[in-house]
Design a protein around this motif. Structure first.
Motif, PDB file in Angstrom:
ATOM      1  N   LYS A  70      41.665  54.190  56.448  1.00 27.61           N
ATOM      2  CA  LYS A  70      40.915  53.733  54.994  1.00 27.61           C
ATOM      3  C   LYS A  70      42.327  54.930  54.684  1.00 27.61           C
ATOM      4  O   LYS A  70      42.525  54.452  53.370  1.00 27.61           O
ATOM      5  N   PRO A 101      36.280  55.521  45.420  1.00 28.90           N
ATOM      6  CA  PRO A 101      35.634  54.268  45.336  1.00 28.90           C
ATOM      7  C   PRO A 101      37.438  53.109  44.207  1.00 28.90           C
ATOM      8  O   PRO A 101      37.146  53.693  43.334  1.00 28.90           O
ATOM      9  N   PRO A 129      33.998  47.609  45.220  1.00 29.97           N
ATOM     10  CA  PRO A 129      32.935  48.322  45.615  1.00 29.97           C
ATOM     11  C   PRO A 129      33.144  47.940  47.212  1.00 29.97           C
ATOM     12  O   PRO A 129      31.741  48.916  47.290  1.00 29.97           O
ATOM     13  N   ASP A 130      33.626  47.955  47.361  1.00 27.47           N
ATOM     14  CA  ASP A 130      33.934  47.558  48.997  1.00 27.47           C
ATOM     15  C   ASP A 130      34.790  48.644  49.609  1.00 27.47           C
ATOM     16  O   ASP A 130      35.213  49.217  50.624  1.00 27.47           O
ATOM     17  N   LEU A 131      35.902  48.729  49.131  1.00 26.87           N
ATOM     18  CA  LEU A 131      37.716  49.935  49.098  1.00 26.87           C
ATOM     19  C   LEU A 131      37.405  51.116  48.888  1.00 26.87           C
ATOM     20  O   LEU A 131      37.348  51.569  47.436  1.00 26.87           O
ATOM     21  N   ASP A 182      31.582  56.074  51.012  1.00 20.82           N
ATOM     22  CA  ASP A 182      29.995  56.434  50.374  1.00 20.82           C
ATOM     23  C   ASP A 182      29.921  57.339  50.649  1.00 20.82           C
ATOM     24  O   ASP A 182      28.963  57.285  50.652  1.00 20.82           O
ATOM     25  N   ASN A 195      30.707  55.777  44.216  1.00 21.45           N
ATOM     26  CA  ASN A 195      30.390  54.168  43.719  1.00 21.45           C
ATOM     27  C   ASN A 195      28.549  54.093  43.080  1.00 21.45           C
ATOM     28  O   ASN A 195      28.844  53.280  41.998  1.00 21.45           O
ATOM     29  N   ASP A 244      29.182  43.742  40.745  1.00 15.57           N
ATOM     30  CA  ASP A 244      28.262  43.140  42.212  1.00 15.57           C
ATOM     31  C   ASP A 244      29.511  41.522  42.741  1.00 15.57           C
ATOM     32  O   ASP A 244      29.457  40.992  43.526  1.00 15.57           O
ATOM     33  N   ASN A 259      32.168  40.240  43.655  1.00 16.49           N
ATOM     34  CA  ASN A 259      33.364  40.478  44.647  1.00 16.49           C
ATOM     35  C   ASN A 259      34.835  40.292  43.650  1.00 16.49           C
ATOM     36  O   ASN A 259      35.962  40.632  44.913  1.00 16.49           O
ATOM     37  N   ASN A 294      36.413  43.661  44.364  1.00 17.34           N
ATOM     38  CA  ASN A 294      37.353  44.359  45.432  1.00 17.34           C
ATOM     39  C   ASN A 294      39.440  43.786  44.704  1.00 17.34           C
ATOM     40  O   ASN A 294      39.581  44.709  45.461  1.00 17.34           O
TER      41      ASN A 294
END
Lengths: 337, 203, 398, 192, 692, 101
Positions: free
Chosen positions: A10, A97, A100-102, A106, A172, A273, A275, A278
């Motif tokens: 990452k 961040p 949200p997931d990248l 965290d 985040n 939220d 997606n 992302n």
């Protein structure tokens, strides 16, 4: 896939795919923007159109230069200093961040980690200043250290206010908090720079300018006084590292500023939220980073620099009281509403 | 040939010079070419200049330098009548007024062998550099000058370059073409002759 | 007339107090090669942290011995030397020297020649001040004014080049007048032959450009809080000190002394014919020196516009012999150079070569105040103060 | 637990690397002949201790070490050293002569033996157990728990420490500032 | 109920207002009295921050504050005179919870009873006059604003102390007074001796404060509360076997030690003369109303505790002895001082000795009445001294003399103050001193015994000495020739008007408590929760009054004899002998002629010569000798103070340094060598523990 | 992981710190060695925290306190060294022997 491997990948992806091109882009942007501000054309030839490859060409040129170590220098420390500076900057990207997931990791003490790691740069600058064996370098290093100490405080305090408002230290979490903050109970969500932290953003930006040693706070490398400050003796690849470190730091702080105050990867009108974020999140964040970076570049090419004591006065007499006031106000509203 | 320049330009200028010289107790006052020269005994040097500043309104310190009047001239033209020349060094200090633009040169004649005079630094702090320059260029010693380091020349330099006896090394190696420069050019064209005729004819 | 605000001096001392930690003294060599010394000047500064204890300027790196050289050169040759003294205002250096020679010879210069000299002197002033306008903010860290000011300076340089053929070293003055245009006789009556065609329009355009950049500078620099923070109250020179050290030109006027050789003193150029003001500062700090120069650009533009309109026709040169011999005598002529009082004291014993030439250059005296003014300053202020004095090392070292 | 078991656990490799680094740099701190080098080695030793804390899951402590020690204390050290002009190169006058070094080495080694043997005797081969549910997340102490602990159970020590810091701040300022000069004191007259 | 609107707001804000006991409601006035200590405290800080920008650079704020206190105090005082107020209000600041000795609460309160009202009045009225005066006196001071800030804090601290309903708040006020006195004494800190005087005062007080703390802790632990009402409640409802009773002697003694420090009783008096280093207004306020009275006030506050035989009544013997010793020794010291402020300082000590002795004799009213009147005339004397110093730029009486002509207003007010201090008939000092003498006499006949009788004699001698030194001061200052260098001038109105105001007090306040005629002061003081239980005179003790007045007049007379001549000759000790003897010798010849011509010539015998000899030698030398003795005694005491007491301290210091010198042979002085030993010792210890 | 591996490391670090305190002449270096000792203490504290499974994380909290106190100590220590340097022109602890006078 193990946790550590994932982390390395990452970080690698973020630094290699996002940050380094962004660094080159911002260097190029600075060349071009400054040129247009000064009625020049700027880089024109390298890479064909617009001279887009100028930063690369500069980098290549620097790499070919001799890596000089002055006789009077403390060789080991002198060689190590650029790495320390660059390391401190690069390490900050772990917690930025991009969606949200990248995010590489965290951390639940994200902002705290950030402040801890970014203070490493000071060490590198002091090492560079001392080890060069040059009085200009030494004075530059001392100025840098004094300046970074003075401005770390308002920055931390400004960030504390954000943490209070968001109720979390995780970056985040802060983005999500911005995405869910309601304005007067209406279903309107806006970034913190509009709701509550306008003053904090101004303090943060000022402190970041000082942390990055950019005009009007570039006393550590004030070329008309100290030739080039702690960079005086550096050449070739090591100078490039400082250079990259400076611009990477600019991106890092711009990204943090964007995350803390401008909503990070989130844009008003979308749900956190979603997606979708992302995918468009990184672009949104890069756009905000470029906006802030433009701000820094703009300041750089229009203002003269301050004096060391004026800088300290600004920090201790204005920014710190103001940021404390900001904390109090934020806490008050946090408790009341 | 050329007429000698008019001696007196303005009567007011002359009278100003005379008044000034009188009020300061000068030995001799020369006023020509809009330039007042007030000769002062070297004993009264500092005192006169202070009084010029305080009483005559000449509060602007312009410059200080010297002239080497010498028969022995290594480079350049000597004076017209070397035998009659009284060998001396003249220290000149220029003061002016900022109220009306008046100004005067204060001149003191010094012994050429051991030129010495009191420093003006207590009166005009700005005289320090000028006196340092005069020290290294002419070998004048200024009593009370706080810093006598060389101003322009390297520390190891010897000699006083602006003395007339100081030869220009370059000149010794290769004579300056200036001597031939003013001769007529070998291929002087007619146009030039025309010019010359015009100018020469009318003068 | 002018009030020197005592609080200004207080500001300076306040600024100096803030660095309090006691440290070992350090001797720093600033120069001979350093970005803010405008050439080869060396300052041996003893500093304690950021505080300058004392400064010993070391000059002479550019000493060319013009005074000695002048003793072995003819007057025409010396003209070529003197325009190299202060190279950013070459033309203005020549005027004083030539005027001194003319004064000794008793020549009356034709009006047209005087006007041309005046126009070029004022253009040189604009050019010189624009160099200051570009370099001074640069020393304080602002890079953009450099480009803006230098760009407009090019227009002025083009004008000078168009008239004289040289950008820096025009060598345009002749004893008794100015150099005729190429291929033209000295006493031509036709205007087009001495000034280039369209000079009037070109000058007017260039002045518009310069006026534009002056306004730009006002917005970009003069009104900038950071610039004011660095300059207001910094480098305070009281009137008495300025006079004592022989400061001249804008530096003197910034200290509140109304003294301009264009208004007072021996008038070698016809400034009487023009309507212009002499800007005077009130506080004598760096900011005032900057503002005075900025205003002088505007006044110089005013003069140039008037002069271009008013320039009379007539010969360019008085009648002079082919071989110039100056009768014996001594004369001092000074003019208002962009840097200050530029004076030549010529001692002639008759003949083609002067017996002695004393060159009084403005920057030498302006720089001599450095040890006094830098004592107790901060290192960044040192740069600000030095830059505000606007010296040129050629003018210092001669 | 036998040694081979110990070496099969991956975190013990990390531990070994950290430990070796730490001891090596700490050794250099106490022996190097350049003040700035000593400080920089201390940075490394402290960074190693921060890594050790990360290994133990004490993330907040680890980053506090980085922020406070490396970011502030060490910078302060370096600043203080450099402002009093740290010489480059080697200095001889930093350590005592061998006459003192040898007894000191003996004493400190004996101290290590005493502490070590006590520890070994007391804890033998006890293993650090995984934490109970609720206090840890992925083996990492939650910062929120540390915060709650500070502000509930240890709030009085916390306040005391803050007062101590304030006192130290004021004390340092008082110590480091210059005394008022004679002229200043003479400027004020006295009348009773 | 609660009256003033201001108080309503206040009580709404702090909901925990508790009216513990309100016996005789003072109404709104008493309920609002919380402002008396709070306003000066707040204002002190406001002056620090905003004083420089306010009118008169903070003086208006400071004096306005004191004016407020004075008016409020005056109102309370008048009201108390009429009906007597006992009120106690408090705000519970924090409920700390159960501790080792019961429930302990931190309380901020204000007491409004006879005792504290008297102090409010005193501090307010004297304070405002002194503040007024200080504007002129401190005019050119560099730290003008700071001075008024600390000065206000000083008065505020005293008011906190006075208003305290419990020991804890009292200690807070006590320390505030200490701190601000430190600031004020060291006001001219640029001179080393001044700052060391400030430190000396502070440290001496601190030593004594240990006593106060110990006493407070003993009482607090025994009673379970620090509130005076509860402590005195225990005393009142005593049964003899309460915990307090067991430790009462030690608690009383410890608290008295604290009081000795603040009230500068022998041997803890040393700081007070040095405290003259502060500006004169500070001395005035400190001596008149604020600091030194705190000790007497404290004893007064706990008076029933000291009176009760089951409790600390034994301490009273100590108190009376200490008081008596102080009053005499300090009075004698005052005889040999040259510094006018030091004379007054020793005089204060002496008067405090009176108060303490009175307290020790169980004379509550007498002691506090003297405190009250003394506050006025001592402030007056100090302001007069300040005015003189302001005029002649010196503290020394050897630089003064003859000022009567230059400074008439100062002279007359100072003279009246001196007479008041000496206890001359209609002035306030007479009544209060007389009351004290009467009380001591009463004590002597009611269980005080020989001690009290001796103290009575000492007190009368003290009256004599008081008059003597005040006469000396007046003569050396105002009479004779001027000996200084400066040009004396009358002080400005801002300085003389407050003096006139104080003069009125010094003259008239005695009327508040003329035995047998007026009982206003007694009655007002009697307004307390627990009856003080003292004796106070109900009629004039004619004998004592005459003796006391006679002693004072004798002092004045002797002083007149000794110093009425030109002070320039007087102060020179070698020539001192002659001017005293000369007139007597001359007189001898007059008498001789008289007797020769009219009586002796007929008799012509040795008898006449013997009488002559007796007259010229014995009687004259007794008169002279008394003067010399007084001076000599004063000098001896002074030397004992300087050499003896200091010497003991020096010897102990020397012993310590000698022992250290021996010990240092075993030490290298290098920390690291010790560290090696420490660590090696640790290792050995652990190893030893493991082995054995 | 064994508890003892951390404790022994801490002991070794502590002993090194002790050695430094005992042998260093320069006062700044003595301070540095003290920092080493404090770091060793911190390691022990955190290790014990994990070993005893404290729900209130007391070990970590105290490690934080130690860090804070160390920061205060360095501030004061450096100020003292600076002061002594100013007065005695040396940072050599051998010359700080006023205790012997």
């Amino acid at each position: 896939m193990s946790f550590w491997l994932l982390l390395v990948i990452k970080v690698g992806v973020i630094v290699g795919v996002v940050v380094m091109p962004l660094v080159l882009g911002i260097i190029f942007g600075e060349l071009k923007i400054s040129a247009h501000m000064q009625s020049r054309i700027g880089p024109y030839f390298a890479g064909g159109r617009f001279g887009w490859a100028q930063p690369l060409a500069d980098g290549l040129k620097f790499m070919q230069k001799e890596d000089l170590v002055p006789d009077a220098a403390d060789s080991a420390v002198y060689r190590l200093a650029p790495y320390v500076v660059l390391m401190g900057t690069i390490a900050t990207f772990v917690i930025i961040p991009f969606g949200p997931d990248l995010i590489a990791r965290d951390l639940d003490l994200g902002v705290f980690y950030l402040l801890a790691v970014s203070s490493l740069g000071t060490l590198g600058v002091l090492m560079a200043g001392w080890s060069s064996g040059n009085k200009y370098s030494l004075i530059g290093g001392l100025r840098a250290a004094a300046q970074l100490i003075a401005y770390e405080l308002p920055m931390v305090l400004a960030v504390v206010a954000v943490a209070i408002q968001a109720g979390t230290l995780s970056l985040n979490g802060i983005v999500e908090a911005q995405a869910t903050t309601e304005l007067f109970g209406l279903n309107i969500h806006l970034p913190y720079v509009i709701i509550g932290q306008g003053l904090g953003f101004a303090i943060f930006t000022t402190a970041v300018l000082a942390e990055l040693s950019r005009i009007p706070f570039d006393m550590p490398i004030a070329e008309s006084e100290l030739t080039m400050g702690y960079l005086t003796e550096y050449s070739g690849i090591r100078f490039t590292m400082f250079f990259l470190g400076e611009y990477a730091g600019m991106i890092a702080f711009a990204a943090i500023g964007a995350t803390l105050y401008l909503g990070g990867w989130w844009i008003p009108g979308f749900s956190a939220d979603d997606n979708l974020m992302n995918f468009i999140g990184p672009l949104v964040l890069i756009g905000k980073v470029l906006l802030l970076a433009f701000l820094f570049i703009w300041f750089r090419w229009t203002w003269p620099r301050l004096r060391e004591d004026q800088l300290q006065t600004l920090a201790w007499k204005w920014l710190i009281p103001l940021s404390l006031f900001n904390i109090v106000v934020t806490a008050f509203f946090k408790v009341v509403f | 040939m050329i007429e000698p320049p008019s001696e007196v330009t303005e009567t007011s200028f002359e009278s100003y010079a005379a008044e000034l010289g009188e009020s300061l107790g000068a030995e001799r006052v020369v006023a020509r070419h809009d330039t007042v020269r007030i000769y002062v005994d070297s004993q009264d040097w500092v005192q006169t200049i202070q009084s010029a500043r305080d009483n005559a309104g000449l509060e602007f310190f312009s410059w200080l330098s010297a002239i080497d009047w010498s028969r022995d001239v290594a480079v350049g033209d000597p004076v017209e009548n070397p035998e009659e020349l009284e060998e001396r060094i003249e220290v000149i200090c220029r003061l002016s007024s900022v109220e009306n633009g008046d100004g005067a040169h204060f001149v003191s004649v010094l012994d050429i062998e051991k030129p010495a005079i009191d420093s003006l630094v207590p009166v005009f702090a700005g005289a320090e550099w000028h006196e340092r320059e005069a020290t290294e260029m002419f070998g004048i010693s200024f009593t009370g000058l706080p810093n006598t380091d060389h101003l322009y020349l390297p520390d190891s330099f010897e000699g006083n370059p602006l003395r007339k006896s100081y030869a220009l090394l370059a000149r010794a190696v290769k004579p300056w073409p200036g001597d031939v420069d003013v001769e007529a050019m070998p291929d002087a064209s007619g146009e030039q002759d025309q010019n010359e005729e015009q100018t020469m004819g009318e003068v | 007339m002018t009030v020197i605000d005592p609080t200004v001096a207080m500001h300076l001392s306040e600024a100096a107090v803030s660095v309090e930690l006691e440290t070992a003294d350090m001797t720093i060599n600033i120069g001979p090669q350093h970005p803010s010394t405008h050439g080869v000047l060396r300052l041996v500064a003893r500093v304690d942290g950021e505080r300058v204890h004392d400064v010993n300027p070391v000059i002479g790196y550019m000493h060319r011995g013009y005074e000695k050289l002048a003793e072995v050169r003819t007057y025409a040759q010396i003209t070529a030397l003197v325009n190299r003294i202060d190279w950013v205002s070459g033309f203005a250096n020549e005027v004083a020297f030539i005027s001194a020679v003319e004064k000794l010879m008793g020549l009356e210069v034709p009006d047209r020649a005087k006007y041309i000299r005046l126009i070029l002197t004022e253009l040189t002033r604009i050019s010189s001040h624009l160099v200051f306008m570009s370099s001074y903010p640069l020393e304080l860290g602002a890079t953009t004014p450099l480009m803006h000011a230098l760009r407009e300076r090019e227009h002025v340089m083009d004008l000078i080049e168009g008239v004289t053929g040289g950008r820096f070293h025009p060598n345009f003055n002749r004893v008794g007048g100015v150099k005729p245009a190429l291929g033209q006789g000295a006493s031509t009556k036709k205007m087009s032959q001495d000034l280039p065609a369209g000079f009037l329009q070109a000058t007017s355009d260039a002045m518009d450009q310069v006026a534009g950049v002056c306004d730009d500078l006002d917005e970009l620099v003069t009104g900038n809080e950071f610039f004011q923070a660095r300059t207001v109250g910094v480098g305070f020179i009281p009137r008495e000190k300025a006079l004592e050290y022989g400061l001249s030109g804008p530096n003197l006027r910034a200290s509140g002394v109304n003294f301009d050789l264009r208004k007072k003193g021996e008038m070698v150029l016809p400034y009487d014919d023009f309507d212009f003001d002499v800007p005077i500062g009130s506080n004598g700090d760096c900011f005032d020196r900057y503002v005075v120069r900025l205003q002088e650009i505007r006044q110089a533009m005013k003069i140039v516009r008037q002069a271009v309109e008013k320039i009379p026709a007539g010969p360019l040169q008085a009648k002079v012999p082919r071989i110039i011999k100056v009768p014996s005598g001594q004369a001092y002529v000074r003019t208002e150079n962009p840097k200050g009082e530029m004076g030549y004291y010529i001692v002639s014993e008759g003949g083609r070569i002067p017996y002695r030439v004393k060159i009084r250059s403005a920057s030498f005296s302006n720089l001599s105040i450095l040890p006094w003014i830098l004592e107790g300053a901060l290192v960044p202020d040192m740069v600000a103060i030095m830059g505000s004095l606007d010296f040129v090392l050629g003018d210092v070292d001669r | 637990m036998i040694l081979t078991d110990w070496f099969t656990m991956p975190e013990n490799f990390v531990y070994s690397a950290i430990g070796v680094t730490m001891l090596a740099t700490a050794y250099r701190v106490v022996t190097t002949r350049n003040v700035v080098h000593a400080v920089l080695h201390l940075v490394a030793a402290l960074a190693a201790s921060a890594a050790l804390f990360l290994l133990l899951g004490a993330e907040f402590v680890a980053w506090t070490v980085v922020l406070v020690y490396i970011g502030a204390v060490i910078v302060l050290f370096l600043f203080g050293i450099m402002i009093t002009r740290a010489p480059l190169g080697v200095e001889t006058e930093l350590s005592h002569p061998r006459r003192i070094r040898i007894p000191a080495a003996i004493v400190s080694f004996a101290l290590f033996l005493v502490i070590g043997s006590t520890m070994v005797g007391a804890f033998k081969d006890d293993v650090i157990e995984p934490a109970p549910q609720g206090t840890m997340e992925f083996g990492i102490t939650r910062t929120a728990d540390v915060g709650q602990s500070i502000f509930q159970r240890f709030v009085i020590p916390f306040e005391v420490v803050s007062v101590l810091l304030l006192a130290a701040l004021i004390g340092a300022i008082v110590l480091a500032r210059k005394d008022p000069t004679e002229e200043e004191s003479e400027a004020t007259g006295t009348m009773r | 109920m609660i009256g003033t609107p201001i108080f309503d707001v206040f009580s709404t804000l702090l909901a925990g207002v508790n009216h513990a006991s309100r016996f005789n409601d003072g109404g709104a006035l008493a309920a609002g009295a919380w402002m008396i200590p709070v306003v000066p405290m707040v204002m002190a800080f406001l002056i620090v921050f905003f004083g420089k920008r306010s009118p008169w650079k903070g003086w208006v704020m400071a004096t306005g504050t004191m004016l407020f206190v004075a008016i409020y105090g005056m109102a309370l005082f008048l009201m108390n005179l009429v009906e007597g107020i006992t009120y106690q209000g408090s705000v519970w600041l924090s409920d700390v919870g159960t501790t080792a000795f019961g429930v302990l609460n931190v309380e901020w309160g204000w007491m409004v009873d006879g005792l504290s009202i008297m102090m409010y009045f005193l501090v307010g009225v004297v304070g405002v006059l002194i503040f007024w005066y200080a504007r002129g006196y401190m005019e050119d001071d560099v730290r003008y604003t700071w001075f008024f800030a600390s000065f206000t804090l000083f008065a505020g601290g005293m008011l906190v102390l006075v208003s305290a309903p419990n020991l804890i708040q009292l200690i807070v006020g006590w320390e505030l007074v200490g701190v601000s006195s430190y600031l004020l004494i060291g006001h001219y800190w640029e001179e080393h001796q001044n700052s060391s005087a400030a430190i000396k005062a502070f440290m001496t007080n601190k030593v004594a404060d240990v006593g106060l703390f110990v006493g407070a802790i003993i009482i607090g632990v025994s009673v379970g509360s620090f509130r005076f009402s509860e402590i005195l409640g225990v005393v009142e409802g005593e049964s003899g076997d309460s915990t307090l009773a067991k430790y009462a002697f030690w608690a009383g003694l410890a608290i008295f030690i604290g009081a000795m420090g603040k009230s500068a009783q022998f041997p803890l008096h040393v700081w007070l003369p040095d405290a003259m280093a502060g500006p004169t207004p500070v001395s005035a306020l400190m001596h008149a109303a604020t600091m030194v009275t705190a000790g007497v006030y404290l004893i007064g506050r706990l008076f029933p505790f000291y009176m009760n035989d089951l409790f600390a009544s034994d301490v009273r013997t100590v108190i009376i002895i200490v008081g008596a010793a102080t009053l005499l020794l300090a009075g004698l010291l005052a005889l040999v001082q040259d510094d006018i402020k030091r004379v007054l300082a020793y005089s204060t000590l002496s008067q405090l000795g009176y108060m303490t002795a009175a307290m020790g004799a169980g004379a509550y009213t007498a002691g506090l009445f003297h405190l009250f009147t003394h506050g006025f005339f001592k402030a007056l004397l100090f302001l007069g001294a300040g005015s003189i110093i302001h005029a002649v730029h010196s503290n020394n009486m050897s630089d003064m003399g003859g000022l009567r002509k230059y400074m008439p207003r100062t002279f007359w007010t100072f003279l009246i103050g001196s007479f008041a201090l000496a206890g001359i008939f209609p002035l306030a000092g007479f009544w209060s001193k007389d009351e004290i003498l009467a009380s001591i006499q009463y004590d002597a006949s009611h269980g005080g015994g020989a001690v009290a009788s001796t103290v009575l004699v000492v007190a009368i001698i003290g009256a004599f000495v008081t008059a003597l030194y005040m006469t000396r001061t007046v003569y050396l200052t105002f009479f004779g020739k001027y000996k200084g260098d400066a040009h004396p001038h009358e002080s400005p109105k801002t300085m003389t008007l407050p003096m006139v105001g104080l003069t009125i007090g010094a003259v008239g306040l005695g009327a508040l408590n003329i035995p047998g005629i007026t009982t206003w002061f007694t009655d007002s003081l009697a307004a307390r929760f627990v009856a003080p239980g003292d004796h106070h005179a109900t009629s004039i003790e004619w004998v004592l009054a005459i003796i006391g007045t006679a002693a004072a007049l004798a002092g004045i007379a002797l002083g007149y004899r000794l110093w009425h001549r030109d002070a320039a000759i007087q102060r020179d000790r070698d020539t001192f002998r002659i001017p005293v003897l000369y007139p007597l010798l001359e007189n001898k010849y007059y008498i001789d002629d008289f007797y020769m011509g009219n009586i002796i010539r007929p008799v012509r015998g040795p008898l006449a010569r013997a009488v002559d000899w007796f007259n010229s030698h014995i009687i004259d030398s007794v008169v002279n000798g008394a003067g010399y003795l007084a001076r000599g005694l004063g000098k001896t005491v002074y030397l004992f103070d300087q050499r003896g007491i200091d010497g003991v301290i020096n010897v102990s210091g020397f012993a310590a340094s000698f022992a250290g010198g021996m010990l240092r042979l075993f030490q290298t002085g290098r920390v690291q060598h010790y560290a090696i030993m420490i660590f090696a010792g640790t290792v050995f210890l652990v190893v030893g523990l493991i082995i054995f | 992981m064994l508890i003892n591996q951390f404790l022994l490391l801490g002991a070794a670090l502590f002993s090194l710190g002790v050695y430094g305190v005992l042998t260093r002449k320069n006062a700044v270096l003595v301070l540095l060695s003290v920092e080493l000792m404090l770091a060793a203490v911190n390691i022990n504290l955190v290790a014990f925290d994990r070993y005893f499974v404290d729900t209130e994380a007391a070990g970590q909290v105290f490690a934080l306190f130690v860090i804070t106190v160390a920061a205060a100590e360095v501030g004061i220590g450096l100020a003292i060294v600076l002061l002594i340097f100013r007065v005695r022109k040396s940072a050599n602890v051998d010359e700080f022997d006023l205790m012997k006078l």
